[in-house]
Design a protein around this motif. Sequence first.
Motif, PDB file in Angstrom:
ATOM      1  N   LYS A   1      49.477  39.243  50.497  1.00 35.33           N
ATOM      2  CA  LYS A   1      49.031  37.902  50.120  1.00 35.33           C
ATOM      3  C   LYS A   1      49.747  37.375  48.878  1.00 35.33           C
ATOM      4  O   LYS A   1      49.274  36.453  48.231  1.00 35.33           O
ATOM      5  CB  LYS A   1      47.521  37.923  49.877  1.00 35.33           C
ATOM      6  N   ARG A   2      50.887  37.953  48.562  1.00 38.40           N
ATOM      7  CA  ARG A   2      51.616  37.603  47.338  1.00 38.40           C
ATOM      8  C   ARG A   2      51.890  36.112  47.213  1.00 38.40           C
ATOM      9  O   ARG A   2      51.626  35.509  46.180  1.00 38.40           O
ATOM     10  CB  ARG A   2      52.932  38.384  47.280  1.00 38.40           C
ATOM     11  N   SER A   3      52.419  35.497  48.242  1.00 42.50           N
ATOM     12  CA  SER A   3      52.784  34.076  48.134  1.00 42.50           C
ATOM     13  C   SER A   3      51.546  33.202  47.923  1.00 42.50           C
ATOM     14  O   SER A   3      51.579  32.267  47.121  1.00 42.50           O
ATOM     15  CB  SER A   3      53.568  33.623  49.360  1.00 42.50           C
ATOM     16  N   GLU A   4      50.444  33.513  48.606  1.00 44.77           N
ATOM     17  CA  GLU A   4      49.208  32.748  48.404  1.00 44.77           C
ATOM     18  C   GLU A   4      48.722  32.887  46.968  1.00 44.77           C
ATOM     19  O   GLU A   4      48.302  31.903  46.340  1.00 44.77           O
ATOM     20  CB  GLU A   4      48.101  33.263  49.335  1.00 44.77           C
ATOM     21  N   LEU A   5      48.759  34.109  46.434  1.00 43.98           N
ATOM     22  CA  LEU A   5      48.285  34.352  45.073  1.00 43.98           C
ATOM     23  C   LEU A   5      49.176  33.648  44.053  1.00 43.98           C
ATOM     24  O   LEU A   5      48.676  33.051  43.088  1.00 43.98           O
ATOM     25  CB  LEU A   5      48.214  35.846  44.796  1.00 43.98           C
ATOM     26  N   TYR A   6      50.497  33.720  44.250  1.00 47.05           N
ATOM     27  CA  TYR A   6      51.406  33.068  43.300  1.00 47.05           C
ATOM     28  C   TYR A   6      51.255  31.550  43.347  1.00 47.05           C
ATOM     29  O   TYR A   6      51.394  30.878  42.330  1.00 47.05           O
ATOM     30  CB  TYR A   6      52.840  33.500  43.531  1.00 47.05           C
ATOM     31  N   ASN A   7      50.990  31.018  44.527  1.00 52.67           N
ATOM     32  CA  ASN A   7      50.730  29.570  44.620  1.00 52.67           C
ATOM     33  C   ASN A   7      49.471  29.209  43.839  1.00 52.67           C
ATOM     34  O   ASN A   7      49.424  28.159  43.201  1.00 52.67           O
ATOM     35  CB  ASN A   7      50.596  29.135  46.082  1.00 52.67           C
ATOM     36  N   GLU A   8      48.457  30.057  43.915  1.00 51.51           N
ATOM     37  CA  GLU A   8      47.211  29.811  43.196  1.00 51.51           C
ATOM     38  C   GLU A   8      47.443  29.926  41.675  1.00 51.51           C
ATOM     39  O   GLU A   8      46.905  29.137  40.907  1.00 51.51           O
ATOM     40  CB  GLU A   8      46.139  30.809  43.651  1.00 51.51           C
ATOM     41  N   ILE A   9      48.260  30.888  41.270  1.00 51.42           N
ATOM     42  CA  ILE A   9      48.561  31.070  39.849  1.00 51.42           C
ATOM     43  C   ILE A   9      49.320  29.861  39.302  1.00 51.42           C
ATOM     44  O   ILE A   9      49.083  29.408  38.199  1.00 51.42           O
ATOM     45  CB  ILE A   9      49.375  32.369  39.620  1.00 51.42           C
ATOM     46  N   ALA A  10      50.230  29.315  40.121  1.00 56.70           N
ATOM     47  CA  ALA A  10      51.077  28.197  39.680  1.00 56.70           C
ATOM     48  C   ALA A  10      50.303  26.892  39.508  1.00 56.70           C
ATOM     49  O   ALA A  10      50.764  25.977  38.834  1.00 56.70           O
ATOM     50  CB  ALA A  10      52.206  27.997  40.672  1.00 56.70           C
TER      51      ALA A  10
ATOM     52  N   GLU B   1      48.025  44.273  40.159  1.00 52.07           N
ATOM     53  CA  GLU B   1      47.609  43.798  41.467  1.00 52.07           C
ATOM     54  C   GLU B   1      46.088  43.654  41.541  1.00 52.07           C
ATOM     55  O   GLU B   1      45.570  42.692  42.118  1.00 52.07           O
ATOM     56  CB  GLU B   1      48.110  44.749  42.557  1.00 52.07           C
ATOM     57  N   ILE B   2      45.353  44.606  40.963  1.00 51.63           N
ATOM     58  CA  ILE B   2      43.894  44.538  40.954  1.00 51.63           C
ATOM     59  C   ILE B   2      43.437  43.267  40.246  1.00 51.63           C
ATOM     60  O   ILE B   2      42.567  42.540  40.741  1.00 51.63           O
ATOM     61  CB  ILE B   2      43.293  45.794  40.285  1.00 51.63           C
ATOM     62  N   ASN B   3      44.014  42.987  39.091  1.00 52.61           N
ATOM     63  CA  ASN B   3      43.634  41.786  38.335  1.00 52.61           C
ATOM     64  C   ASN B   3      44.037  40.507  39.058  1.00 52.61           C
ATOM     65  O   ASN B   3      43.275  39.535  39.068  1.00 52.61           O
ATOM     66  CB  ASN B   3      44.240  41.812  36.940  1.00 52.61           C
ATOM     67  N   ALA B   4      45.231  40.482  39.629  1.00 52.55           N
ATOM     68  CA  ALA B   4      45.677  39.274  40.348  1.00 52.55           C
ATOM     69  C   ALA B   4      44.730  38.962  41.503  1.00 52.55           C
ATOM     70  O   ALA B   4      44.358  37.806  41.714  1.00 52.55           O
ATOM     71  CB  ALA B   4      47.105  39.458  40.856  1.00 52.55           C
ATOM     72  N   LEU B   5      44.316  39.998  42.235  1.00 55.85           N
ATOM     73  CA  LEU B   5      43.385  39.781  43.341  1.00 55.85           C
ATOM     74  C   LEU B   5      42.014  39.339  42.835  1.00 55.85           C
ATOM     75  O   LEU B   5      41.379  38.461  43.414  1.00 55.85           O
ATOM     76  CB  LEU B   5      43.250  41.047  44.182  1.00 55.85           C
ATOM     77  N   ALA B   6      41.562  39.951  41.752  1.00 50.93           N
ATOM     78  CA  ALA B   6      40.240  39.614  41.216  1.00 50.93           C
ATOM     79  C   ALA B   6      40.195  38.174  40.709  1.00 50.93           C
ATOM     80  O   ALA B   6      39.209  37.461  40.927  1.00 50.93           O
ATOM     81  CB  ALA B   6      39.865  40.580  40.101  1.00 50.93           C
ATOM     82  N   PHE B   7      41.253  37.741  40.039  1.00 56.70           N
ATOM     83  CA  PHE B   7      41.264  36.410  39.440  1.00 56.70           C
ATOM     84  C   PHE B   7      41.672  35.302  40.409  1.00 56.70           C
ATOM     85  O   PHE B   7      41.161  34.196  40.346  1.00 56.70           O
ATOM     86  CB  PHE B   7      42.172  36.365  38.217  1.00 56.70           C
TER      87      PHE B   7
END
Length: 134
Positions: free
Chosen positions: A124-133, A62-68
Amino acid sequence: LKKKIKIARNLFVGLIIGGLSVFLLRANFWVNLLRLGKYEGIVIMIVTVGWISIIHLAGKYEINALAFFGTSKLNFFMGIGLFGITILSFGIVLCFNTIEGVMLQRIIVYLSNTVMAIMLFKRKRSELYNEIAK
């Protein structure tokens, strides 16, 4: 991929817990074997490093996902929050002027960072996953 990361994380957490357990069963033996007896409070320091490792690994994904993938604003406010917690928890060091107080302060900071990251990631999971995709 997330499942593999969780398996690896749990494996390392298990190894750390196992290592800490073996160490604590005969702490003086290990301290003497490694010639660390001259350092006052070495046992509490080693145990603290183990606990901090477990706490940090618990929220590392989670720390890395938020940072990136988090916004600059989100990361800025997380940094400000962590700064505040660090300063406030420094009061423990001032009140308990011992190695235990210092180690407790470090645990509080790492635990706060991990809990904050996990809570923000879930929110903010959905926002982060959209950004990752992308």
